[in-house]
Design a protein around this motif. Sequence first.
Motif, PDB file in Angstrom:
ATOM      1  N   GLY A   1      46.862  47.141  27.020  1.00  0.00           N
ATOM      2  CA  GLY A   1      46.348  48.470  27.330  1.00  0.00           C
ATOM      3  C   GLY A   1      46.876  49.042  28.631  1.00  0.00           C
ATOM      4  O   GLY A   1      46.473  50.139  29.035  1.00  0.00           O
ATOM      5  N   GLY A   2      47.757  48.309  29.303  1.00  0.00           N
ATOM      6  CA  GLY A   2      48.344  48.793  30.539  1.00  0.00           C
ATOM      7  C   GLY A   2      47.378  48.853  31.702  1.00  0.00           C
ATOM      8  O   GLY A   2      47.579  49.615  32.652  1.00  0.00           O
ATOM      9  N   GLN A   3      46.338  48.016  31.670  1.00  0.00           N
ATOM     10  CA  GLN A   3      45.323  48.039  32.714  1.00  0.00           C
ATOM     11  C   GLN A   3      45.669  47.154  33.908  1.00  0.00           C
ATOM     12  O   GLN A   3      45.077  47.304  34.983  1.00  0.00           O
ATOM     13  N   VAL A   4      46.592  46.215  33.713  1.00  0.00           N
ATOM     14  CA  VAL A   4      46.955  45.295  34.787  1.00  0.00           C
ATOM     15  C   VAL A   4      48.458  45.350  35.032  1.00  0.00           C
ATOM     16  O   VAL A   4      49.252  45.599  34.113  1.00  0.00           O
ATOM     17  N   ALA A   5      48.827  45.122  36.276  1.00  0.00           N
ATOM     18  CA  ALA A   5      50.223  45.258  36.680  1.00  0.00           C
ATOM     19  C   ALA A   5      51.015  43.972  36.423  1.00  0.00           C
ATOM     20  O   ALA A   5      50.466  42.864  36.464  1.00  0.00           O
TER      21      ALA A   5
ATOM     22  N   HIS B   1      51.566  25.179  37.778  1.00  0.00           N
ATOM     23  CA  HIS B   1      51.296  24.402  36.574  1.00  0.00           C
ATOM     24  C   HIS B   1      51.528  25.280  35.343  1.00  0.00           C
ATOM     25  O   HIS B   1      50.870  26.311  35.187  1.00  0.00           O
ATOM     26  N   PRO B   2      52.439  24.904  34.465  1.00  0.00           N
ATOM     27  CA  PRO B   2      52.757  25.773  33.319  1.00  0.00           C
ATOM     28  C   PRO B   2      51.575  26.010  32.398  1.00  0.00           C
ATOM     29  O   PRO B   2      51.481  27.076  31.775  1.00  0.00           O
ATOM     30  N   ALA B   3      50.668  25.040  32.291  1.00  0.00           N
ATOM     31  CA  ALA B   3      49.531  25.213  31.383  1.00  0.00           C
ATOM     32  C   ALA B   3      48.601  26.320  31.834  1.00  0.00           C
ATOM     33  O   ALA B   3      48.030  27.036  31.005  1.00  0.00           O
ATOM     34  N   VAL B   4      48.427  26.498  33.159  1.00  0.00           N
ATOM     35  CA  VAL B   4      47.542  27.560  33.625  1.00  0.00           C
ATOM     36  C   VAL B   4      48.280  28.875  33.805  1.00  0.00           C
ATOM     37  O   VAL B   4      47.655  29.947  33.832  1.00  0.00           O
ATOM     38  N   LEU B   5      49.597  28.819  33.886  1.00  0.00           N
ATOM     39  CA  LEU B   5      50.373  30.055  33.979  1.00  0.00           C
ATOM     40  C   LEU B   5      50.533  30.707  32.601  1.00  0.00           C
ATOM     41  O   LEU B   5      50.549  31.938  32.486  1.00  0.00           O
ATOM     42  N   ALA B   6      50.614  29.882  31.566  1.00  0.00           N
ATOM     43  CA  ALA B   6      50.885  30.397  30.220  1.00  0.00           C
ATOM     44  C   ALA B   6      49.860  31.432  29.743  1.00  0.00           C
ATOM     45  O   ALA B   6      50.252  32.478  29.195  1.00  0.00           O
ATOM     46  N   PRO B   7      48.540  31.226  29.925  1.00  0.00           N
ATOM     47  CA  PRO B   7      47.592  32.227  29.429  1.00  0.00           C
ATOM     48  C   PRO B   7      47.603  33.523  30.239  1.00  0.00           C
ATOM     49  O   PRO B   7      46.923  34.484  29.864  1.00  0.00           O
ATOM     50  N   LYS B   8      48.325  33.548  31.342  1.00  0.00           N
ATOM     51  CA  LYS B   8      48.461  34.761  32.149  1.00  0.00           C
ATOM     52  C   LYS B   8      49.813  35.421  31.918  1.00  0.00           C
ATOM     53  O   LYS B   8      50.195  36.330  32.655  1.00  0.00           O
ATOM     54  N   THR B   9      50.523  34.940  30.906  1.00  0.00           N
ATOM     55  CA  THR B   9      51.880  35.403  30.625  1.00  0.00           C
ATOM     56  C   THR B   9      51.940  36.010  29.231  1.00  0.00           C
ATOM     57  O   THR B   9      51.447  35.426  28.264  1.00  0.00           O
ATOM     58  N   TYR B  10      52.546  37.182  29.130  1.00  0.00           N
ATOM     59  CA  TYR B  10      52.690  37.857  27.839  1.00  0.00           C
ATOM     60  C   TYR B  10      54.090  38.422  27.756  1.00  0.00           C
ATOM     61  O   TYR B  10      54.535  39.161  28.641  1.00  0.00           O
ATOM     62  N   GLN B  11      54.790  38.026  26.693  1.00  0.00           N
ATOM     63  CA  GLN B  11      56.176  38.464  26.465  1.00  0.00           C
ATOM     64  C   GLN B  11      57.040  38.224  27.701  1.00  0.00           C
ATOM     65  O   GLN B  11      57.849  39.060  28.100  1.00  0.00           O
ATOM     66  N   GLY B  12      56.831  37.060  28.318  1.00  0.00           N
ATOM     67  CA  GLY B  12      57.641  36.636  29.444  1.00  0.00           C
ATOM     68  C   GLY B  12      57.225  37.182  30.792  1.00  0.00           C
ATOM     69  O   GLY B  12      57.775  36.778  31.824  1.00  0.00           O
TER      70      GLY B  12
ATOM     71  N   VAL C   1      54.320  37.859  33.817  1.00  0.00           N
ATOM     72  CA  VAL C   1      53.122  37.232  34.378  1.00  0.00           C
ATOM     73  C   VAL C   1      52.187  38.317  34.900  1.00  0.00           C
ATOM     74  O   VAL C   1      52.609  39.218  35.635  1.00  0.00           O
ATOM     75  N   TYR C   2      50.901  38.213  34.532  1.00  0.00           N
ATOM     76  CA  TYR C   2      49.922  39.232  34.907  1.00  0.00           C
ATOM     77  C   TYR C   2      48.807  38.682  35.799  1.00  0.00           C
ATOM     78  O   TYR C   2      47.900  39.436  36.164  1.00  0.00           O
ATOM     79  N   GLY C   3      48.870  37.425  36.159  1.00  0.00           N
ATOM     80  CA  GLY C   3      47.882  36.853  37.063  1.00  0.00           C
ATOM     81  C   GLY C   3      48.481  35.663  37.783  1.00  0.00           C
ATOM     82  O   GLY C   3      49.209  34.854  37.184  1.00  0.00           O
ATOM     83  N   ILE C   4      48.213  35.546  39.086  1.00  0.00           N
ATOM     84  CA  ILE C   4      48.735  34.428  39.869  1.00  0.00           C
ATOM     85  C   ILE C   4      47.623  33.380  39.991  1.00  0.00           C
ATOM     86  O   ILE C   4      46.568  33.651  40.573  1.00  0.00           O
ATOM     87  N   PRO C   5      47.813  32.172  39.442  1.00  0.00           N
ATOM     88  CA  PRO C   5      46.762  31.152  39.487  1.00  0.00           C
ATOM     89  C   PRO C   5      46.341  30.836  40.921  1.00  0.00           C
ATOM     90  O   PRO C   5      47.178  30.740  41.819  1.00  0.00           O
TER      91      PRO C   5
END
Length: 425
Positions: free
Chosen positions: A114-118, A132-143, A145-149
């Motif tokens: 929805g374009g709500q996050v940068a 850690h790739p496991a915690v980075l993956a759910p914050k990643t979409y189409q390559g 990253v939308y959140g820094i663990p």
Amino acid sequence: MRQSRSSTNRVTRRRLLSVSGALALTAACGSNTGRDGGRDGGAGGGPALDHWYHQYGEAGTEQAVRRYASAYRKARVNVQWRPGNYDQQTAAALLTRSAPDVFEGWPTLDQIRGGQVADLTGLLTGVRDDFHPAVLAPKTYQGKVYGIPQVIDTQALYYRKSLLDKAGVRPPRTLDELIDAAKALTTKHVKGLFLGNDGGAGVLGATPLRAAGLEPVTSDGEVGFDDPRAARTLGKLHRFHADGSLLLGAPTDWSDPSAFVQGLTAMQWTGLWALPGIQRALGDDFGVLPFPEDGPQGRPSVPVGAYGAAVSARSGHVEAAKAYVKWLWVERTDYQRDFALSYGFHIPARLSLAKKTAVLAEGPAADAVRFATDYGYAGPLLWTDRSLTAFQDALSRIIIDGADPAAQLRPVIATTRAELKRVRS
């Protein structure tokens, strides 16, 4: 959902382990953004940034994040400590001009699409492999990253060495061994295993699927448990209940180690945060294990989770907010170590920090870090709340009622397939 994916009533970092998927978006919250020149934090110059955190239960955490914000010199950062239903508050605010510039959370697929996050991908240039790739993956979409663990929480199977020795039981390495061990360790006064007062459906989630070598959602976005192995493994979990080896109705739930340290159970599934208290109570009379593998294609399974710092796309200072997030959660490794270990017991999100942290380098803590590094997984971004809730409800019926696993999984597979179609449309 929106039931919590954690059974604990305290709002702490441990709830991260059960947070992922879409949030129910509600009506907008109030217009008080806190952008008043930084009355609560931020002695620096530059623009005023509003930074939201959920209300942690660990003493000292609020003071710590305010101290970090006050040390930043390129913006005036106002920390807002948000009690109540934080996820719902944040989801609502992101739809309005009241959105915070920076917020702690787990950006959902709906928020990303929805374009709500940068997009924060550029903040990790040169250091992405250190997270850690496991915690980075759910914050990643189409390559992207939308959140820094910020910090990693993980779970483990704690076992009482002396009780296993007395019963002639070795630490279980497979699910079948765990079932047999729980039964052998059960006595008139001690149960063999505690997985939570609901029998384990709430806390385990997809962990048994991973133990069978499966996924809730595959890397290419398909249902990952439409496989006979899923029914076979989940069906085994009823054995704990049928054998009478599960502790149910404990005074506290799975996130609290009281049942374990008080000798009500010989083994308990709980979080890394519990380790210091267990160590104070039991000394070296305990060890930790991952959830054991099941079958020739199985593998040990360790759930991990991490809230991340995200930036609202509606912020009037997106680039300034990104710079602040990079400073705090990428560059200031001293703050990252402090946040992880001074107000609880957690793993720094950067692997290099975890390796250099003395209290995580020996004994059961080192084992837990190694298991999280080698076997850690987090719920996929495409594993939505609706899919998870359907799965947990089915798992509860399988564990407690002995319901037919294949029959229970069929509607869950259909729900998950429909959800995957929805989020792709």
